[in-house]
Design a protein around this motif. Structure first.
Motif, PDB file in Angstrom:
ATOM      1  N   GLN A 192       1.559   9.861  -2.022  1.00  0.00           N
ATOM      2  CA  GLN A 192       3.153   9.926  -1.267  1.00  0.00           C
ATOM      3  C   GLN A 192       3.406   9.107  -0.644  1.00  0.00           C
ATOM      4  O   GLN A 192       3.921   9.149   0.317  1.00  0.00           O
ATOM      5  CB  GLN A 192       2.201  11.360   0.077  1.00  0.00           C
ATOM      6  N   TYR A 193       4.578   8.004  -1.326  1.00  0.00           N
ATOM      7  CA  TYR A 193       5.243   7.180  -0.779  1.00  0.00           C
ATOM      8  C   TYR A 193       6.059   7.771  -0.395  1.00  0.00           C
ATOM      9  O   TYR A 193       6.694   6.677   0.401  1.00  0.00           O
ATOM     10  CB  TYR A 193       5.840   6.360  -2.140  1.00  0.00           C
ATOM     11  N   SER A 247       0.537  -1.077   0.219  1.00  0.00           N
ATOM     12  CA  SER A 247       0.101   0.254  -0.111  1.00  0.00           C
ATOM     13  C   SER A 247       0.713   1.542  -0.125  1.00  0.00           C
ATOM     14  O   SER A 247       0.531   2.056  -0.412  1.00  0.00           O
ATOM     15  CB  SER A 247      -0.752   0.422   1.533  1.00  0.00           C
ATOM     16  N   ALA A 248       1.794   1.581   0.773  1.00  0.00           N
ATOM     17  CA  ALA A 248       2.922   2.859   0.470  1.00  0.00           C
ATOM     18  C   ALA A 248       3.710   2.566  -0.754  1.00  0.00           C
ATOM     19  O   ALA A 248       3.041   3.601  -1.089  1.00  0.00           O
ATOM     20  CB  ALA A 248       4.087   2.418   1.772  1.00  0.00           C
ATOM     21  N   GLU A 304       2.230   2.258  -3.052  1.00  0.00           N
ATOM     22  CA  GLU A 304       0.773   2.244  -4.199  1.00  0.00           C
ATOM     23  C   GLU A 304      -0.155   3.649  -3.924  1.00  0.00           C
ATOM     24  O   GLU A 304      -1.133   4.172  -4.365  1.00  0.00           O
ATOM     25  CB  GLU A 304      -0.479   1.288  -3.979  1.00  0.00           C
ATOM     26  N   SER A 305       1.067   4.556  -2.737  1.00  0.00           N
ATOM     27  CA  SER A 305       0.231   5.361  -2.171  1.00  0.00           C
ATOM     28  C   SER A 305       0.800   6.592  -3.224  1.00  0.00           C
ATOM     29  O   SER A 305       1.458   6.695  -3.156  1.00  0.00           O
ATOM     30  CB  SER A 305       1.061   5.823  -0.540  1.00  0.00           C
ATOM     31  N   LYS A 330     -11.601   3.440  -1.568  1.00  0.00           N
ATOM     32  CA  LYS A 330     -10.326   2.530  -2.046  1.00  0.00           C
ATOM     33  C   LYS A 330     -10.363   1.759  -0.857  1.00  0.00           C
ATOM     34  O   LYS A 330      -9.406   1.275  -0.347  1.00  0.00           O
ATOM     35  CB  LYS A 330      -8.943   3.635  -1.745  1.00  0.00           C
ATOM     36  N   SER A 333       4.772   7.104   3.032  1.00  0.00           N
ATOM     37  CA  SER A 333       4.355   5.933   3.064  1.00  0.00           C
ATOM     38  C   SER A 333       4.870   4.938   3.476  1.00  0.00           C
ATOM     39  O   SER A 333       4.971   4.137   4.593  1.00  0.00           O
ATOM     40  CB  SER A 333       2.883   5.444   2.647  1.00  0.00           C
ATOM     41  N   GLU A 360      -5.636   4.750   1.226  1.00  0.00           N
ATOM     42  CA  GLU A 360      -5.396   6.492   1.047  1.00  0.00           C
ATOM     43  C   GLU A 360      -3.343   5.509   1.273  1.00  0.00           C
ATOM     44  O   GLU A 360      -3.336   7.159   0.458  1.00  0.00           O
ATOM     45  CB  GLU A 360      -5.610   6.897   2.053  1.00  0.00           C
ATOM     46  N   GLY A 361      -2.901   5.131   1.435  1.00  0.00           N
ATOM     47  CA  GLY A 361      -1.495   4.770   1.683  1.00  0.00           C
ATOM     48  C   GLY A 361      -1.482   5.301   3.280  1.00  0.00           C
ATOM     49  O   GLY A 361      -1.544   5.787   3.969  1.00  0.00           O
ATOM     50  N   ARG A 421      -1.001   8.203   5.685  1.00  0.00           N
ATOM     51  CA  ARG A 421      -2.059   9.705   5.533  1.00  0.00           C
ATOM     52  C   ARG A 421      -3.148  10.258   5.884  1.00  0.00           C
ATOM     53  O   ARG A 421      -3.561  11.101   5.189  1.00  0.00           O
ATOM     54  CB  ARG A 421      -1.906   9.043   3.794  1.00  0.00           C
ATOM     55  N   GLU A 426      -5.757   3.511   5.156  1.00  0.00           N
ATOM     56  CA  GLU A 426      -4.276   3.925   4.968  1.00  0.00           C
ATOM     57  C   GLU A 426      -4.000   2.262   4.196  1.00  0.00           C
ATOM     58  O   GLU A 426      -3.141   2.483   3.506  1.00  0.00           O
ATOM     59  CB  GLU A 426      -3.636   3.753   6.362  1.00  0.00           C
TER      60      GLU A 426
END
Length: 413
Positions: free
Chosen positions: A80-81, A74-75, A77-78, A282, A84, A287-288, A291, A329
């Motif tokens: 704002q990696y 997920s991080a 895919e975020s 999502k 994340s 959402e990551g 975040r 998240e």
């Protein structure tokens, strides 16, 4: 079996690191990540302890790996990696290290960790009490995000300190532990963290289960607690008080379950609703990680909902629930994996309680401390605190180990 030199060195370093988290500024989370990442690996490869490879724990370890692994996906895919990925690296290092340390550490060693940690945490508590009259909930930074998190740490250690004080009641160490207990209780009352009070009440209500001689009495007691709790909160939610609650201890206790006049409760419900909206939008990756505090305002619908969030202070932190923050998240898979870890641990804890008359020992303290962590985590973001992550998973590892090591519960700890 005599401890190896590696074990003695590793235990000493771990004791200092776990206690030092109480005085580590939040801005130094990267240091905690590195230290506990290394400690976790070293403990993982230290193979001198029984029960370490019991196959009955594979499901639990699998759920932890799924939760953290999905969180890392997920991080990436975020949107704002850069936020994340560091968040997940920190959470992974701290939680896995706590889990492995709790699983590997011998029961007699835990007392030393608790005593030093209690001493160090007492320094932070005293510092925050000194500042509380002026700064209120913001009295504990830079060490904890606010006094709610500090209260969670104090409640978590209380069962351990109580067991230590009773065990060592004829020695100076027992009196020191008793003094720290008094300080923690005073701080919990003054800091007015209702989630901490609720978790402490839950632990106190469960204590008789550890001394009842028969399973029937234990089942009856637990059933009575659940029925009374359900009835109380149903009554409070359907018949709210006719006046705004006060900030004194009695008023704050009455406000638990109050929805009509208590702003903090309504704000918490609003944040939970936002977490649910994020998951629906999502459901796969969320959402990551990390975040929620940045974007939950985008899920508020109109001025009325915006006004449900307290000015300045309320625009920080997560969903005020570890599981719902995870849902927002990391999506539904991450949520079910995390909740699965708690259910798996709860199953082991329940089996442990019903298997033997434990009395009030170190093993009992671990179960009670874990209960406070789980209850408080339903109403606050404990996974955002390095101290609370390490200690929470340290207790989970202790419970897993105790479930399958026959003499663990009966050890004179």
């Amino acid at each position: 079996m005599e401890n190896s030199r590696l074990h003695n060195w590793l235990f000493g370093l771990t004791t200092l690191a776990m206690a030092g988290l109480a005085l580590m500024p939040m801005s130094q989370a990267v240091l905690a990540t590195v230290v506990f990442g290394v400690l976790g690996l070293l403990w993982l490869f230290e193979k001198r302890f029984e029960g370490a490879h019991n196959k009955k724990n594979l499901l639990g370890f699998g759920l932890v790996v799924l939760w953290l692994g999905w969180g890392m996906i997920s991080a990436f895919e975020s949107p704002q990696y850069a936020i994340s990925i560091p968040y997940m690296l920190n959470l992974t290092a701290l939680s896995l290290a706590g889990l492995v340390i709790g699983f590997r550490m011998k029961v007699e060693d835990r007392r030393k960790v608790v005593l030093l940690a209690g001493l160090v945490l007492s320094i932070t508590v005293a510092y925050s009490l000194w500042r509380f009259a002026e700064l209120n909930k913001a009295a504990s930074p830079p060490f904890f995000q606010d006094t709610n998190f500090l209260s969670a740490a104090a409640v978590l250690l209380l069962p351990f300190l109580t067991a230590f004080a009773w065990k060592e009641r004829k020695r100076w160490t027992g009196w020191m532990a008793f003094g720290m207990m008094i300080l923690m209780v005073v701080a919990i009352v003054i800091f007015r963290s209702r989630a901490a009070w609720l978790s402490l009440i839950a632990a106190a209500l469960v204590v008789p289960v550890f001394v009842f001689p028969s399973k029937k009495w234990k089942i009856a007691w637990i059933s009575a607690i659940l029925i009374i709790a359900a009835g109380y909160f149903t009554f409070r939610m359907t018949r709210p008080s006719g006046a705004a609650t006060t900030i004194d201890p009695i008023g704050q206790l009455k406000s638990i379950g109050e929805l009509n006049h208590d702003f903090s409760n309504r704000e918490r419900l609003m944040r939970w609703e936002c977490a649910w909206r994020m998951a629906l939008k999502k459901p796969l990756f969320g959402e990551g990680p990390g975040r929620y505090p940045l974007i939950f305002k985008d899920y508020l619908k109109g001025p009325e909902e915006v006004n449900q969030i307290s000015y300045w202070f309320g625009w920080r932190f997560g969903a005020h629930s570890d599981s719902l923050t995870t849902l927002a998240e990391m999506g539904f898979l991450g949520f079910f994996a995390f909740v699965g870890v708690l259910i798996f641990t709860g199953f082991h804890a329940t089996a442990q309680v019903f298997r033997t008359r434990m009395g009030f020992s170190g093993a009992t303290a671990a179960l009670l401390g874990l209960l406070t962590w789980v209850v408080h985590g339903c109403f606050n973001d404990l996974l955002s605190s390095s101290f609370l992550v390490v200690w929470g998973f340290w207790m989970i590892g202790s419970v897993w180990k105790s479930r399958f090591v026959p003499n663990e519960c009966k050890a004179s700890d």
